[in-house]
Design a protein around this motif. Structure first.
Motif, PDB file in Angstrom:
ATOM      1  N   GLU A   6       0.840  -1.199   0.000  1.00 48.42           N
ATOM      2  CA  GLU A   6       0.000   0.000   0.000  1.00 48.42           C
ATOM      3  C   GLU A   6       0.874   1.248   0.000  1.00 48.42           C
ATOM      4  O   GLU A   6       1.910   1.292   0.661  1.00 48.42           O
ATOM      5  N   VAL A   7       0.435   2.252  -0.758  1.00 52.28           N
ATOM      6  CA  VAL A   7       1.120   3.543  -0.810  1.00 52.28           C
ATOM      7  C   VAL A   7       0.106   4.643  -0.518  1.00 52.28           C
ATOM      8  O   VAL A   7      -1.082   4.492  -0.772  1.00 52.28           O
ATOM      9  N   ASP A   8       0.605   5.752   0.020  1.00 56.35           N
ATOM     10  CA  ASP A   8      -0.264   6.903   0.246  1.00 56.35           C
ATOM     11  C   ASP A   8      -0.071   7.897  -0.904  1.00 56.35           C
ATOM     12  O   ASP A   8       0.718   7.658  -1.829  1.00 56.35           O
ATOM     13  N   ALA A   9      -0.775   9.007  -0.850  1.00 51.45           N
ATOM     14  CA  ALA A   9      -0.729   9.994  -1.929  1.00 51.45           C
ATOM     15  C   ALA A   9       0.674  10.541  -2.154  1.00 51.45           C
ATOM     16  O   ALA A   9       1.124  10.675  -3.298  1.00 51.45           O
ATOM     17  N   ALA A  10       1.385  10.833  -1.085  1.00 52.55           N
ATOM     18  CA  ALA A  10       2.744  11.376  -1.213  1.00 52.55           C
ATOM     19  C   ALA A  10       3.676  10.364  -1.880  1.00 52.55           C
ATOM     20  O   ALA A  10       4.490  10.730  -2.741  1.00 52.55           O
ATOM     21  N   GLN A  11       3.550   9.106  -1.499  1.00 57.68           N
ATOM     22  CA  GLN A  11       4.393   8.071  -2.102  1.00 57.68           C
ATOM     23  C   GLN A  11       4.060   7.892  -3.583  1.00 57.68           C
ATOM     24  O   GLN A  11       4.958   7.760  -4.413  1.00 57.68           O
ATOM     25  N   LEU A  12       2.767   7.898  -3.909  1.00 56.74           N
ATOM     26  CA  LEU A  12       2.364   7.766  -5.308  1.00 56.74           C
ATOM     27  C   LEU A  12       2.870   8.940  -6.128  1.00 56.74           C
ATOM     28  O   LEU A  12       3.394   8.768  -7.227  1.00 56.74           O
ATOM     29  N   LYS A  13       2.728  10.137  -5.607  1.00 56.73           N
ATOM     30  CA  LYS A  13       3.211  11.328  -6.312  1.00 56.73           C
ATOM     31  C   LYS A  13       4.710  11.221  -6.573  1.00 56.73           C
ATOM     32  O   LYS A  13       5.185  11.511  -7.670  1.00 56.73           O
ATOM     33  N   LYS A  14       5.455  10.770  -5.588  1.00 56.83           N
ATOM     34  CA  LYS A  14       6.912  10.593  -5.732  1.00 56.83           C
ATOM     35  C   LYS A  14       7.217   9.542  -6.800  1.00 56.83           C
ATOM     36  O   LYS A  14       8.115   9.726  -7.631  1.00 56.83           O
ATOM     37  N   MET A  15       6.462   8.455  -6.795  1.00 56.44           N
ATOM     38  CA  MET A  15       6.658   7.416  -7.809  1.00 56.44           C
ATOM     39  C   MET A  15       6.402   7.984  -9.206  1.00 56.44           C
ATOM     40  O   MET A  15       7.136   7.674 -10.146  1.00 56.44           O
ATOM     41  N   MET A  16       5.380   8.805  -9.327  1.00 54.31           N
ATOM     42  CA  MET A  16       5.053   9.414 -10.621  1.00 54.31           C
ATOM     43  C   MET A  16       6.194  10.317 -11.106  1.00 54.31           C
ATOM     44  O   MET A  16       6.444  10.414 -12.305  1.00 54.31           O
ATOM     45  N   GLU A  17       6.859  10.970 -10.183  1.00 57.68           N
ATOM     46  CA  GLU A  17       7.946  11.888 -10.527  1.00 57.68           C
ATOM     47  C   GLU A  17       9.253  11.170 -10.853  1.00 57.68           C
ATOM     48  O   GLU A  17      10.079  11.698 -11.593  1.00 57.68           O
ATOM     49  N   THR A  18       9.448   9.972 -10.316  1.00 55.48           N
ATOM     50  CA  THR A  18      10.744   9.311 -10.449  1.00 55.48           C
ATOM     51  C   THR A  18      10.749   8.062 -11.328  1.00 55.48           C
ATOM     52  O   THR A  18      11.814   7.616 -11.737  1.00 55.48           O
ATOM     53  N   ASP A  19       9.593   7.483 -11.611  1.00 58.25           N
ATOM     54  CA  ASP A  19       9.538   6.237 -12.381  1.00 58.25           C
ATOM     55  C   ASP A  19       8.808   6.481 -13.694  1.00 58.25           C
ATOM     56  O   ASP A  19       7.580   6.467 -13.741  1.00 58.25           O
ATOM     57  N   GLU A  20       9.555   6.669 -14.761  1.00 58.83           N
ATOM     58  CA  GLU A  20       8.933   6.967 -16.062  1.00 58.83           C
ATOM     59  C   GLU A  20       8.174   5.782 -16.637  1.00 58.83           C
ATOM     60  O   GLU A  20       7.369   5.940 -17.543  1.00 58.83           O
ATOM     61  N   ASN A  21       8.412   4.586 -16.107  1.00 59.42           N
ATOM     62  CA  ASN A  21       7.711   3.390 -16.585  1.00 59.42           C
ATOM     63  C   ASN A  21       6.548   2.982 -15.679  1.00 59.42           C
ATOM     64  O   ASN A  21       5.938   1.944 -15.898  1.00 59.42           O
ATOM     65  N   LEU A  22       6.256   3.783 -14.679  1.00 58.10           N
ATOM     66  CA  LEU A  22       5.161   3.496 -13.759  1.00 58.10           C
ATOM     67  C   LEU A  22       3.836   3.437 -14.508  1.00 58.10           C
ATOM     68  O   LEU A  22       3.561   4.271 -15.376  1.00 58.10           O
ATOM     69  N   VAL A  23       3.022   2.448 -14.164  1.00 57.87           N
ATOM     70  CA  VAL A  23       1.681   2.341 -14.741  1.00 57.87           C
ATOM     71  C   VAL A  23       0.688   2.482 -13.599  1.00 57.87           C
ATOM     72  O   VAL A  23       0.753   1.752 -12.605  1.00 57.87           O
ATOM     73  N   ILE A  24      -0.230   3.431 -13.749  1.00 59.44           N
ATOM     74  CA  ILE A  24      -1.273   3.655 -12.746  1.00 59.44           C
ATOM     75  C   ILE A  24      -2.580   3.167 -13.362  1.00 59.44           C
ATOM     76  O   ILE A  24      -2.920   3.544 -14.489  1.00 59.44           O
ATOM     77  N   VAL A  25      -3.295   2.333 -12.628  1.00 62.67           N
ATOM     78  CA  VAL A  25      -4.524   1.733 -13.143  1.00 62.67           C
ATOM     79  C   VAL A  25      -5.702   2.133 -12.270  1.00 62.67           C
ATOM     80  O   VAL A  25      -5.724   1.868 -11.069  1.00 62.67           O
ATOM     81  N   ASP A  26      -6.685   2.770 -12.899  1.00 67.33           N
ATOM     82  CA  ASP A  26      -7.950   3.100 -12.241  1.00 67.33           C
ATOM     83  C   ASP A  26      -8.838   1.874 -12.369  1.00 67.33           C
ATOM     84  O   ASP A  26      -9.251   1.506 -13.471  1.00 67.33           O
TER      85      ASP A  26
END
Length: 134
Positions: free
Chosen positions: A28-48
């Motif tokens: 589990e990640v919180d909003a701050a962790q997700l935001k950081k992942m979005m900024e640092t991982d160009e291959n990150l996939v977010i699924v709604d």
């Protein structure tokens, strides 16, 4: 005393399988962790993981929409061909279980780096973080 020890041993054996299968396939990640992942991982996939009837016109910026009901090996491979990619699943809010079901299905399909953002859209929008209209 022997009877007490025997009862304890039986209780332990009965309880152990329940705990052994409780390991979650995601972190589990919180909003701050997700935001950081979005900024640092160009291959990150977010699924709604929400179904169409629960999408209120906005998604997390850059997210792919794939409802929990439609999540399977074929649909996942279309949006995440690399099974080693970091994938974050989210849905409406902490009461919504769709992201959990999606992450469990992804795990069964061999995806390895799974995350769940339990706060979902409610938390993301409350914090004023980037969304996009769909």
């Amino acid at each position: 005393m022997k009877k007490l020890l025997s009862l304890f041993a039986v209780a332990l054996l009965v309880a152990t399988p329940a705990f052994a299968g409780d390991a979650s396939p995601y972190t589990e990640v919180d909003a701050a962790q997700l935001k950081k992942m979005m900024e640092t991982d160009e291959n990150l996939v977010i699924v709604d993981s929400r179904s169409d009837e629960y999408i209120n016109g906005t998604i997390i910026k850059g997210a792919k929409v794939l409802s929990a009901k439609e999540t399977n090996g074929a649909s996942l491979s279309e949006i995440v061909p690399n099974k080693d990619a970091n994938i974050v699943f989210y849905c409406s809010n902490v009461a919504c279980a769709a992201s959990k079901y999606s992450a469990v299905k992804a795990d069964k399909e061999g995806y390895k780096n799974l995350y769940k953002y339990p706060g979902g859209m409610a938390d993301w929008e409350k914090k004023g973080l980037p969304v996009e209209r769909i």
